[in-house]
Scaffold this motif. Sequence first.
Motif, PDB file in Angstrom:
ATOM      1  N   ILE A  61      38.076  44.994  43.684  1.00  0.00           N
ATOM      2  CA  ILE A  61      38.274  44.535  42.306  1.00  0.00           C
ATOM      3  C   ILE A  61      39.725  44.086  42.218  1.00  0.00           C
ATOM      4  O   ILE A  61      40.646  44.901  42.336  1.00  0.00           O
ATOM      5  N   VAL A  62      39.921  42.787  42.033  1.00  0.00           N
ATOM      6  CA  VAL A  62      41.261  42.203  42.127  1.00  0.00           C
ATOM      7  C   VAL A  62      41.680  41.647  40.775  1.00  0.00           C
ATOM      8  O   VAL A  62      40.882  41.017  40.072  1.00  0.00           O
ATOM      9  N   GLY A  63      42.932  41.884  40.413  1.00  0.00           N
ATOM     10  CA  GLY A  63      43.446  41.333  39.161  1.00  0.00           C
ATOM     11  C   GLY A  63      44.865  41.784  38.907  1.00  0.00           C
ATOM     12  O   GLY A  63      45.345  42.775  39.471  1.00  0.00           O
ATOM     13  N   MET A  64      45.571  41.078  38.044  1.00  0.00           N
ATOM     14  CA  MET A  64      46.957  41.390  37.740  1.00  0.00           C
ATOM     15  C   MET A  64      47.054  42.715  36.968  1.00  0.00           C
ATOM     16  O   MET A  64      46.053  43.248  36.481  1.00  0.00           O
ATOM     17  N   GLY A  65      48.261  43.246  36.877  1.00  0.00           N
ATOM     18  CA  GLY A  65      48.481  44.501  36.171  1.00  0.00           C
ATOM     19  C   GLY A  65      48.154  44.391  34.696  1.00  0.00           C
ATOM     20  O   GLY A  65      48.455  43.376  34.051  1.00  0.00           O
ATOM     21  N   GLY A  66      47.550  45.419  34.137  1.00  0.00           N
ATOM     22  CA  GLY A  66      47.234  45.442  32.715  1.00  0.00           C
ATOM     23  C   GLY A  66      45.871  44.909  32.358  1.00  0.00           C
ATOM     24  O   GLY A  66      45.495  44.895  31.182  1.00  0.00           O
ATOM     25  N   LEU A  67      45.090  44.482  33.370  1.00  0.00           N
ATOM     26  CA  LEU A  67      43.764  43.912  33.101  1.00  0.00           C
ATOM     27  C   LEU A  67      42.671  44.974  33.011  1.00  0.00           C
ATOM     28  O   LEU A  67      41.538  44.664  32.668  1.00  0.00           O
ATOM     29  N   GLY A  68      42.990  46.211  33.356  1.00  0.00           N
ATOM     30  CA  GLY A  68      42.002  47.279  33.242  1.00  0.00           C
ATOM     31  C   GLY A  68      41.146  47.465  34.475  1.00  0.00           C
ATOM     32  O   GLY A  68      39.972  47.829  34.362  1.00  0.00           O
ATOM     33  N   ASP A 114      49.691  52.701  35.461  1.00  0.00           N
ATOM     34  CA  ASP A 114      50.697  52.194  36.394  1.00  0.00           C
ATOM     35  C   ASP A 114      51.773  51.367  35.693  1.00  0.00           C
ATOM     36  O   ASP A 114      52.966  51.487  36.005  1.00  0.00           O
ATOM     37  N   ILE A 115      51.353  50.532  34.765  1.00  0.00           N
ATOM     38  CA  ILE A 115      52.327  49.648  34.106  1.00  0.00           C
ATOM     39  C   ILE A 115      53.203  50.449  33.143  1.00  0.00           C
ATOM     40  O   ILE A 115      54.393  50.160  32.995  1.00  0.00           O
ATOM     41  N   VAL A 116      52.634  51.459  32.499  1.00  0.00           N
ATOM     42  CA  VAL A 116      53.464  52.326  31.650  1.00  0.00           C
ATOM     43  C   VAL A 116      54.473  53.058  32.526  1.00  0.00           C
ATOM     44  O   VAL A 116      55.636  53.233  32.140  1.00  0.00           O
ATOM     45  N   VAL A 176      53.204  42.858  29.020  1.00  0.00           N
ATOM     46  CA  VAL A 176      52.832  44.163  28.483  1.00  0.00           C
ATOM     47  C   VAL A 176      54.068  44.961  28.081  1.00  0.00           C
ATOM     48  O   VAL A 176      54.047  45.720  27.113  1.00  0.00           O
ATOM     49  N   PHE A 177      55.172  44.765  28.814  1.00  0.00           N
ATOM     50  CA  PHE A 177      56.390  45.510  28.503  1.00  0.00           C
ATOM     51  C   PHE A 177      56.859  45.260  27.075  1.00  0.00           C
ATOM     52  O   PHE A 177      57.451  46.132  26.455  1.00  0.00           O
ATOM     53  N   LYS A 178      56.611  44.072  26.569  1.00  0.00           N
ATOM     54  CA  LYS A 178      57.100  43.750  25.228  1.00  0.00           C
ATOM     55  C   LYS A 178      56.387  44.569  24.163  1.00  0.00           C
ATOM     56  O   LYS A 178      57.019  45.076  23.228  1.00  0.00           O
ATOM     57  N   SER A 179      55.071  44.725  24.309  1.00  0.00           N
ATOM     58  CA  SER A 179      54.354  45.565  23.349  1.00  0.00           C
ATOM     59  C   SER A 179      54.711  47.036  23.546  1.00  0.00           C
ATOM     60  O   SER A 179      54.785  47.803  22.587  1.00  0.00           O
ATOM     61  N   LEU A 180      54.973  47.421  24.802  1.00  0.00           N
ATOM     62  CA  LEU A 180      55.395  48.796  25.059  1.00  0.00           C
ATOM     63  C   LEU A 180      56.770  49.076  24.458  1.00  0.00           C
ATOM     64  O   LEU A 180      57.013  50.167  23.920  1.00  0.00           O
ATOM     65  N   LEU A 181      57.674  48.103  24.540  1.00  0.00           N
ATOM     66  CA  LEU A 181      59.007  48.281  23.950  1.00  0.00           C
ATOM     67  C   LEU A 181      58.917  48.490  22.444  1.00  0.00           C
ATOM     68  O   LEU A 181      59.623  49.326  21.868  1.00  0.00           O
ATOM     69  N   PRO A 238      44.124  43.785  28.267  1.00  0.00           N
ATOM     70  CA  PRO A 238      43.607  44.954  27.532  1.00  0.00           C
ATOM     71  C   PRO A 238      44.672  46.007  27.249  1.00  0.00           C
ATOM     72  O   PRO A 238      44.692  46.609  26.173  1.00  0.00           O
ATOM     73  N   LEU A 239      45.572  46.254  28.208  1.00  0.00           N
ATOM     74  CA  LEU A 239      46.604  47.273  27.998  1.00  0.00           C
ATOM     75  C   LEU A 239      47.540  46.876  26.870  1.00  0.00           C
ATOM     76  O   LEU A 239      47.944  47.715  26.054  1.00  0.00           O
ATOM     77  N   ALA A 240      47.888  45.587  26.801  1.00  0.00           N
ATOM     78  CA  ALA A 240      48.748  45.119  25.720  1.00  0.00           C
ATOM     79  C   ALA A 240      48.049  45.263  24.378  1.00  0.00           C
ATOM     80  O   ALA A 240      48.661  45.677  23.374  1.00  0.00           O
ATOM     81  N   ALA A 241      46.756  44.941  24.328  1.00  0.00           N
ATOM     82  CA  ALA A 241      45.989  45.078  23.084  1.00  0.00           C
ATOM     83  C   ALA A 241      45.911  46.545  22.661  1.00  0.00           C
ATOM     84  O   ALA A 241      46.074  46.881  21.474  1.00  0.00           O
ATOM     85  N   LYS A 242      45.682  47.412  23.608  1.00  0.00           N
ATOM     86  CA  LYS A 242      45.569  48.836  23.318  1.00  0.00           C
ATOM     87  C   LYS A 242      46.899  49.400  22.819  1.00  0.00           C
ATOM     88  O   LYS A 242      46.943  50.171  21.850  1.00  0.00           O
TER      89      LYS A 242
END
Length: 971
Positions: A213-220, A518-520, A427-432, A390-394
Amino acid sequence: MAEALVSVLLEQLASITRHQIEEEVRLVVGVDQEVENLKGHLQAVQGVLQDAEERQVKEANVKNWLCNLKDVSYQINDILDEWNTAILKNHMEKQEKEGENNDLVLAKRNKVRFSIPSFLRNILICFGQIGDRIIMRHDIAKRIKEINERLTSIAILRNDYNFQSTVRGTEQVERSKTTSFVDVSTIIGRDEEKNKILSMLKSESGHQLVIPIVGMGGLGKTAFAQSVYHDQNVTTHFHQRIWVCVSDPFEEIKIAQAIIEKVLKQSDPRKDSDKFQTLLECISDNIVGIKFLLVLDDVWNPTDPKWGPLKAALQKGDANSRILVTTRKDMVAIMMGATKDHMINLNKLSDRHCLDLFHRIAFFDKDKDESKLFDEGIKNKIAKKVDGLPLAAKTLASLMRYKKTRKEWVAVLESKMWELEEVEQQVFKSLLLSYYDLTPAVRQCLLFCAVFPKDYKFDRNELIECWMSQEYLSMKGDKEKERMIGQQYFDNLVMRSFFQDFVKGGVNDDIIGCKMHDIVHDFVQFLTKNECFIMEVVESGKEKNMVVDNKVRHLNIMSTYNDSFPISIYNCKGLRILVISTSKLPSLPSDSFSKLKSIRTLKLNGNSITEVPESIGGLVHLRYLDLSENEELKELPDSVGNLFNLETLRLIWCLGLGELPVSLRKLVNLKHLYILGCRDLKVPKEIGRLRNLQILDYLKIGGEDDEGIFKLGDLGNLEQLHGSLYIANLKSAKDGSEAKNAELVNKKNLLHLTLQFGNFFGDPERAEDEEILNGFQVHTNLESLSIGNYQSTTLCPSWMMSCHNLRRLVFAYVPFCGVLAPLGKLPSLEYLKIHRMESVKKVGVEFLGITGETPQTLINSFPKLKTLKFEMMDEWEEWEGVEEEDSKITIMPSLLYLEIDNCPWLKALPNFLWKIPLQELSIEGRDCSILGQWFETRCGTEWVKKASQVQNIKINGKFVKKDGVGMLEED
């Protein structure tokens, strides 16, 4: 982080000012003004720190100013802590002065000897102590003056940056009910991908072993893999499922050990080997013929020499086994043997799916009127910000849950944080935004997590105690409420989506563990990259990310070379957290701690340590010490008693530990002592002097002949006990009066209690057990009770029926008791397990709390019971029912799960069971053949028809068909 640190310093100054006069340990003349200057400068910078914290991300000069402020603040914290320790030490010396004068009595008993008289020796010692204190005070005074000069220049420099002053009101910690924690388990927008992967997994072609299962970080990717892993089509298709977190680096030995732990059929000495080839042989031998699903989550950099042999060993399993891999890189998938046709590429979610996920979280448990904020204009802005992740939305949704007005929503969506070019990951921007919306103290708690590696399993209580050790929870100056504040902070981070993969447990089904995405994790390391290091040592002996900067405060040593201690950490003079995660550190240098005096938190668990050096007593700031799972550790040095500030001591599963040093009596600040698993540990009676002790998880009672060892009655001195307590070897108690002297009835915060009377097998009948059990009295707040190895014939202490808040009850190994207590009268009981009550032949209506007479009033038996288990009841033949027409009796109206395991002579089930909302019935064990045969008779068939609400009836791994003919179907 600086904002919270400054608040702690101001609280420290206020506390010391109050206590130094009482203890008569004032500093030298003239320092009072320096202390006032410290306060003034700290208060001056405090108001601008919120603005400075937010600007540091894109303004290097502001970041540098904050770093200097934090550096000075840490030094001030150390100085004030030493001052406070001096006050504490002075208080301790006063308390122990009487004991020190016992030399006079001993001198009279001895023959004449050529030595200094006792009284003169005491005078000299006293003058020596006074001299030492004067020297120490001068040293502290000098350091305060020097540090004040640095702080003065930093305070003046703040004017160069035009900071905006922010006045914070009283911090209100958000606290919601457990039900408001949003754990979105449903995967949104991945139906097509899931159907495709299920088809691949169930294919019987046997050609494709690895499916990535391949995909960039934050895709779930992990969440998607979990949904597949737990899908019913998968759980029934594979014989064995294995989940392994991999991350960076690819540690083939740890992966192999994790696989063995799941597939091992029986004891195999090779499972504990640290040789890769030996582990591979163990896997090959144990996986033959097994159709397994192996998930390797978050794979980064496998090499062919590491992956090739492991893959070859795994191919010894059934040909239709599968390996599911999640990774961010196509090249990883190809290198591991996947083809393009068998890859699942996760792309960004559509705007519609992202908004659906956002809505579920942002408006969870909210009134419908509040969703009016979610108009088309807002939707478009949200979709743009989360960009299909998805991680940014969450994360953004978790932030918006606490914004009440449209104005607040717009302010978030128009924040300048979204424009930061310095922040590469979207994703970092929403986390900030979520990060800066937290209070400063909660931010500190989050950043603390950066010292642990990816996929680390956080234990809630451990984490809270670590936060305590760093003084993150004392912002309000109330040390008594620190644990409660820590739980609120933890809950806050859960609700803001900084944690995931929750583990629930305990009576209340609370969240007791979690992981960090991981991204958090990348995010918190991004924010702490100058203070936090995770260090590894490569095979050549060169230290990867060698620590040379004395600004490092948090350090995790993940591996060492040649089992040696990495000396470069001695450069970290201001180190406050040291975690050694490697399992190969059998010895510590004798001077290992003499150069790291600022440490507050020291985790050395699972390191094969055989000896703790005496130098550990010099860590005057230490508040948290974890030596758990060092099985070869035989003793602790007496110098541990010099750790006056120690609050938490963890010694869990230190199997070789024989006794605790008597010097522990001096640890007046000790709150948490964990010794579960230390089966032969002798606890000295002096532990009873630790009046602040809140947690003592395990206690093996000493007998009458064990002089100086903690006895059952000594528990009466520990008035503040919280949480859980396991009392072992109760057969050594003298009588019921000793149990009464334990005064459990006064321990209102003791919620979970285990009473273990003796060994597991073979103990003779003991009438004394009943007297001891009856001697106990517990507080009505008790929620969980287990009684084991009880060798008397009666098990129904009068106090048990007064436990109105008891929710969980376990009886285990009670061989001589033939009658069950009227447990149906317990109004709050939700879980009941009865294990090896081997003399019980009949479970009658008295168990339900019903007498043989016709009831005059309504009876509600087991009103809240959800789970009921009977295990290994070797003599049990009959389970008595009740008259069907008796409308005054309600039995088990909440029961959902019933398990009967290895009860060979039970003939039938009672009639009241088919009238309750039972959802699952499990009858296990090869010795349940009589009950199994009953199901195939007319009576059993009628029972199945009447119990139509039961979704699953399973007998020895096979489901009973619901067509009423009582046939069995394979699971």
